[in-house]
Scaffold this motif. Structure first.
Motif, short mmCIF file in Angstrom:
data_model
loop_
_atom_site.label_atom_id
_atom_site.label_comp_id
_atom_site.label_asym_id
_atom_site.label_seq_id
_atom_site.Cartn_x
_atom_site.Cartn_y
_atom_site.Cartn_z
N GLU A 147 0.79 -1.23 0.00
CA GLU A 147 0.00 0.00 0.00
C GLU A 147 0.82 1.29 0.00
O GLU A 147 0.45 2.25 -0.68
N PRO A 148 1.95 1.35 0.74
CA PRO A 148 2.68 2.63 0.74
C PRO A 148 3.37 2.95 -0.59
O PRO A 148 3.77 4.09 -0.81
N ILE A 149 3.53 1.95 -1.46
CA ILE A 149 4.29 2.15 -2.70
C ILE A 149 3.33 2.26 -3.88
O ILE A 149 2.51 1.36 -4.10
N PRO A 150 3.40 3.35 -4.67
CA PRO A 150 2.55 3.47 -5.86
C PRO A 150 2.74 2.26 -6.78
O PRO A 150 3.87 1.85 -7.05
N THR A 151 1.64 1.68 -7.24
CA THR A 151 1.69 0.47 -8.06
C THR A 151 0.74 0.60 -9.24
O THR A 151 -0.39 1.09 -9.09
N VAL A 152 1.20 0.15 -10.41
CA VAL A 152 0.37 0.14 -11.62
C VAL A 152 0.39 -1.26 -12.21
O VAL A 152 1.44 -1.90 -12.27
N TYR A 153 -0.77 -1.74 -12.64
CA TYR A 153 -0.90 -3.07 -13.24
C TYR A 153 -1.03 -2.92 -14.75
O TYR A 153 -1.93 -2.21 -15.23
N ALA A 154 -0.13 -3.57 -15.50
CA ALA A 154 -0.10 -3.44 -16.96
C ALA A 154 -0.43 -4.76 -17.62
O ALA A 154 0.17 -5.79 -17.27
N LEU A 155 -1.34 -4.76 -18.57
CA LEU A 155 -1.79 -5.93 -19.33
C LEU A 155 -2.70 -6.82 -18.51
O LEU A 155 -3.80 -7.17 -18.92
N SER A 156 -2.24 -7.23 -17.30
CA SER A 156 -3.08 -8.03 -16.39
C SER A 156 -3.63 -7.07 -15.33
O SER A 156 -2.93 -6.72 -14.38
N PRO A 157 -4.88 -6.61 -15.48
CA PRO A 157 -5.40 -5.58 -14.57
C PRO A 157 -5.65 -6.10 -13.17
O PRO A 157 -5.83 -7.31 -12.95
N SER A 158 -5.67 -5.21 -12.21
CA SER A 158 -6.01 -5.57 -10.84
C SER A 158 -7.51 -5.78 -10.70
O SER A 158 -8.31 -5.13 -11.38
N THR A 159 -7.89 -6.69 -9.82
CA THR A 159 -9.31 -6.91 -9.56
C THR A 159 -9.92 -5.78 -8.73
O THR A 159 -11.14 -5.68 -8.63
N ASP A 160 -9.06 -4.93 -8.15
CA ASP A 160 -9.54 -3.81 -7.35
C ASP A 160 -9.71 -2.59 -8.26
O ASP A 160 -8.73 -2.07 -8.80
N PRO A 161 -10.94 -2.11 -8.46
CA PRO A 161 -11.16 -0.97 -9.36
C PRO A 161 -10.51 0.32 -8.89
O PRO A 161 -10.37 1.28 -9.66
N GLU A 162 -10.09 0.36 -7.63
CA GLU A 162 -9.42 1.56 -7.10
C GLU A 162 -7.94 1.57 -7.45
O GLU A 162 -7.26 2.58 -7.25
N ASP A 163 -7.41 0.45 -7.95
CA ASP A 163 -6.01 0.41 -8.39
C ASP A 163 -5.88 1.04 -9.79
O ASP A 163 -6.88 1.24 -10.49
N ILE A 164 -4.65 1.29 -10.19
CA ILE A 164 -4.37 1.83 -11.52
C ILE A 164 -4.00 0.66 -12.44
O ILE A 164 -3.04 -0.06 -12.16
N SER A 165 -4.75 0.46 -13.52
CA SER A 165 -4.49 -0.63 -14.45
C SER A 165 -4.49 -0.09 -15.89
O SER A 165 -5.26 0.81 -16.22
N PRO A 324 -6.63 6.44 -10.50
CA PRO A 324 -7.13 5.07 -10.36
C PRO A 324 -8.14 4.71 -11.44
O PRO A 324 -8.77 5.57 -12.05
N GLY A 325 -8.28 3.38 -11.67
CA GLY A 325 -9.24 2.91 -12.65
C GLY A 325 -8.56 2.17 -13.78
O GLY A 325 -7.34 2.00 -13.80
N LEU A 326 -9.36 1.73 -14.74
CA LEU A 326 -8.87 0.97 -15.89
C LEU A 326 -8.62 1.89 -17.06
O LEU A 326 -9.53 2.57 -17.54
N HIS A 327 -7.38 1.93 -17.53
CA HIS A 327 -6.99 2.75 -18.68
C HIS A 327 -6.74 1.82 -19.88
O HIS A 327 -6.06 0.80 -19.73
N THR A 328 -7.28 2.16 -21.04
CA THR A 328 -7.13 1.29 -22.22
C THR A 328 -6.25 1.95 -23.28
O THR A 328 -6.27 3.17 -23.45
#
Length: 339
Positions: A147-165, A324-328
């Motif tokens: 949680e303390p470290i900014p994280t982005v999910y690329a290609l395989s999105p996070s199941t949490d909609p509040e994450d950045i994917s 945050p959210g899903l970016h395409t």
């Protein structure tokens, strides 16, 4: 600019040497290099010119202590082969390299224990952020304890909609393929794809069916053919389709391996591609698309751009401006001889 100062015995310039050559204080030189503080553009440029002239290399440890940053980003992947993660990594490095940020690659091999081991190491190194990627487009659980470290999910999105994917837009990919086939006059289109439990196969099939329903075209055999991501499956499925619907005019395949298998089966049947039947693949994997006979028209998923956008979003998050959210990222059509 003042005369070039004498360098220390080691021959390595220090920040004081840069400041003296630029005619500014050490504090001003430091702010110019860190991009902080307000100063006249010509002052900042004098410092940058002095850095180049002296071949000055900042002390990363000192810089980290001063800024509270490590200037490193972790990239965690489940794709040990690198077929999908390597383009994402290269795109991310292009964006991060401009800010002189290093990337630490960690291959988890899809092992949860190994993932936690790499995560602990990255946190121990005090990385500024983490990019998570893999070889599939299936949503994945978010990292634990990060949680303390900014994280982005690329290609395989996070199941949490509040994450950045960030993901490739399969809707746009399917639309490009179907519209291209319609433009060539094909109205009876078969869709052969991978396992139904893979998100990539399901999503591409869903979008294809939607598009065909809204057009004058029809789905050959009346159903999607789910199977494997392989040439062997492409050959078997093509034979099955043509036995059921010999008037099929085109095949839209879920990946390039399947499409290459389809072209092999058609050639063995004496069917001309594209004169009799057109074939479109997906992924723009050069090894498959260019070696196919004929070379494949295919959908490029723009993986390097996925990586670049993920890195830019990570930099924004590191700067306390998360999105945050899903970016395409839109796909693109690559036209070759198979259509």
């Amino acid at each position: 600019m003042t005369a070039v100062p004498d360098l220390p015995p080691t021959g390595r310039a220090k920040l004081t040497d840069v400041a003296r050559l630029a005619g500014v204080s050490v504090g001003t030189a430091s702010k110019a290099l860190n991009g902080s503080g307000s100063m006249r553009p010509e002052t900042r440029q004098r410092v940058l010119d002095a850095v180049e002239e002296l071949d000055f290399r900042p002390n990363q440890q000192a810089q980290s202590l001063h800024t509270g940053r490590s200037w490193t980003v972790g990239l965690m992947t489940t794709d040990g082969i690198g077929r999908f993660s390597t383009p994402v990594l290269l795109g991310a490095e292009d964006a991060l390299g401009a800010g002189k940020i290093s990337v630490l690659l960690c291959d988890t091999r899809g092992d949860a224990i190994r993932e936690q081991h790499h995560l602990s190491n990255l946190m121990g190194r005090r990385v500024d952020g983490i990019i998570v990627t893999g070889r599939r487009t299936d949503p994945r659980p978010p990292l634990k304890g990060v949680e303390p470290i900014p994280t982005v999910y690329a290609l395989s999105p996070s199941t949490d909609p509040e994450d950045i994917s960030v993901v490739s837009d399969d809707r746009s990919g399917a639309q490009l393929a179907v519209e291209h086939l319609l433009a060539t006059g094909r109205t009876r289109i078969a869709h052969i794809t991978g396992p139904a439990h893979h998100a990539a196969a399901r999503d591409r099939a869903h979008h294809t069916l939607e598009l065909l329903k809204r057009s004058a075209a029809e789905l050959a055999t009346g159903r999607v053919h789910f199977g494997e991501w392989s040439e062997a499956w492409g050959r078997r499925a093509a034979d099955a389709v043509l036995r059921t619907a010999p008037d099929t005019e085109a095949f839209f395949c879920g990946n390039d391996q399947i499409a290459r298998g389809v072209t092999d089966a058609l050639r063995e049947r004496g069917v001309s591609v594209p004169a009799d039947i057109a074939v479109v693949g997906y992924d723009n994997w050069d090894v498959m698309a260019l070696a196919s006979r004929p070379p494949l028209t295919t959908i490029d998923t723009n993986l390097a751009e996925v990586g670049r956008q993920a890195a830019l979003l990570l930099l924004e998050a590191i700067g306390s401006k998360p999105a945050p959210g899903l970016h395409t990222v839109p796909c693109r059509l690559v036209v070759r001889e198979s259509t």
